[in-house]
Design an enzyme around this catalytic site. Structure first.
Site, mmCIF file in Angstrom:
data_model
loop_
_atom_site.group_PDB
_atom_site.id
_atom_site.type_symbol
_atom_site.label_atom_id
_atom_site.label_comp_id
_atom_site.label_asym_id
_atom_site.label_seq_id
_atom_site.Cartn_x
_atom_site.Cartn_y
_atom_site.Cartn_z
ATOM 1 N N TYR A 82 -1.254 22.440 -31.580
ATOM 2 C CA TYR A 82 -0.690 21.411 -32.459
ATOM 3 C C TYR A 82 -0.154 21.945 -33.775
ATOM 4 O O TYR A 82 0.542 21.239 -34.489
ATOM 5 C CB TYR A 82 -1.727 20.318 -32.745
ATOM 6 C CG TYR A 82 -1.862 19.348 -31.596
ATOM 7 C CD1 TYR A 82 -0.948 18.303 -31.453
ATOM 8 C CD2 TYR A 82 -2.860 19.492 -30.650
ATOM 9 C CE1 TYR A 82 -1.045 17.426 -30.384
ATOM 10 C CE2 TYR A 82 -2.964 18.618 -29.575
ATOM 11 C CZ TYR A 82 -2.051 17.573 -29.451
ATOM 12 O OH TYR A 82 -2.142 16.708 -28.395
ATOM 13 N N GLU A 90 4.576 15.719 -29.959
ATOM 14 C CA GLU A 90 4.234 15.210 -31.293
ATOM 15 C C GLU A 90 5.199 14.088 -31.630
ATOM 16 O O GLU A 90 6.292 14.334 -32.153
ATOM 17 C CB GLU A 90 4.333 16.325 -32.354
ATOM 18 C CG GLU A 90 3.256 17.394 -32.217
ATOM 19 C CD GLU A 90 3.130 18.290 -33.448
ATOM 20 O OE1 GLU A 90 3.946 18.157 -34.395
ATOM 21 O OE2 GLU A 90 2.222 19.128 -33.451
HETATM 22 ZN ZN LIG Z 1 4.724 18.189 -38.227
#
Ligand SMILES: [Zn+2]
Length: 295
Positions: A155, A214
């Site tokens: 991430y 994301e």
């Molecule tokens: Zn970001």
């Protein structure tokens, strides 16, 4: 006799070497100086031949590493010159905060990018979508490192390899719910490209980006690039390869014609552009220069 010939050859070779060095000193250094001066001002220089129809732009090496199209990922790190020069703390620039919230008062972002974000939020408002929040913007390397340690490599990216280190990316949230369910997230996926933004880590491209989906992370690339990327379903990695392969592209967005050209960077390179032509130059952070011309 043989010894004499050998010595003569040695003397001649040494002499040749010395002359070569002299020539490099005479020619090499001043050119370097000149290139540096031109790069710092990025000035458009008129050709001395009196041709008024074209302008010649000197391209310095650092241009490869700066601009709205620089690729930043695990492989390509941010260069100092790539960091946007207009990054500000948004909380102290109330005039930029229009119709959206900030997660906290430390958030920083490029002013230009924030203005485009504001225009986008205004358009969403007309569609009844109005709970946007910026949850992260520009991060310096220390802040990125902290996040990387906390989030892990799926991430987050290591310090210096995150787009957040450029000032061109932001994490957008909804004040109501998670982005993958929020109307704000759905609206952005559909419309962000019209305002120069791209969803940088889509669900179906994790193998290319190396980053998990994301729904909150958007990158500013500007028009017409965002629109082409959306139409062709390309990530930045794919899009920059595509431009490099095509060399020249023409497109129209909202009736405005754009010409995009790719040039491989070489020492002392110049680019010829029609006089009075509006243009934008960006590096790709690899080896290329991309020129976008528009009326
Ligand atoms: Zn970001």
């Amino acid at each position: 006799m043989k010894k004499w010939v050998f010595l003569l050859v040695v003397v001649l070779l040494l002499g040749y070497e010395a002359v070569q060095h002299k020539m490099e000193d005479a020619n090499g250094s001043p050119e370097h100086e000149e290139a540096k001066v031109q790069s710092s001002s990025s000035a458009a220089v008129q050709t001395k031949q009196g041709k008024l129809s074209k302008q010649t732009i000197a391209i310095a090496k650092d241009q490869v590493y700066k601009g709205k199209l620089v690729l930043v990922n695990k492989k390509y790190a941010v260069h100092e010159e790539g960091i946007q020069s207009d990054v500000v703390r948004l909380f102290s620039h109330k005039e930029l905060i229009k119709g959206f919230a900030l997660l906290d008062n430390t958030i920083r972002l490029s002013q230009d990018v924030t203005k485009s974000f504001g225009e986008m939020v205004e358009a969403a408002d007309k569609d009844g979508v109005r709970h946007f929040m910026i949850s992260s913007g520009y991060r310096n390397e220390d802040e990125q490192d902290e996040l990387y340690q906390e989030m892990g490599s799926d991430y987050a990216l290591p310090a210096g390899n995150s787009e957040h280190n450029l000032g061109l990316s932001l994490d957008i949230g909804s004040t109501q719910m998670e982005m993958n369910q929020a109307p704000e997230g759905k609206w952005l996926i559909k419309n962000a490209s019209k305002y120069g933004f791209v969803l940088r880590y889509p669900k179906d491209k994790t193998a290319i980006t190396g980053i998990q989906y994301e729904p909150w992370h958007f990158r500013y690339v500007g028009l017409p690039h965002s629109v082409i990327m959306k139409e062709k379903n390309m990530t930045m990695e794919e899009y920059l390869d595509y431009i490099k392969e095509q060399k020249n592209l023409s497109t129209q967005v909202e009736g405005i014609p754009y010409e995009i050209s790719y040039y491989r960077y070489s020492k002392n390179m110049t680019i010829s552009i029609p006089d009075k032509q509006r243009y934008d130059i960006s590096g790709d952070n690899r080896d290329g220069i991309i020129v976008t011309m528009y009326p």
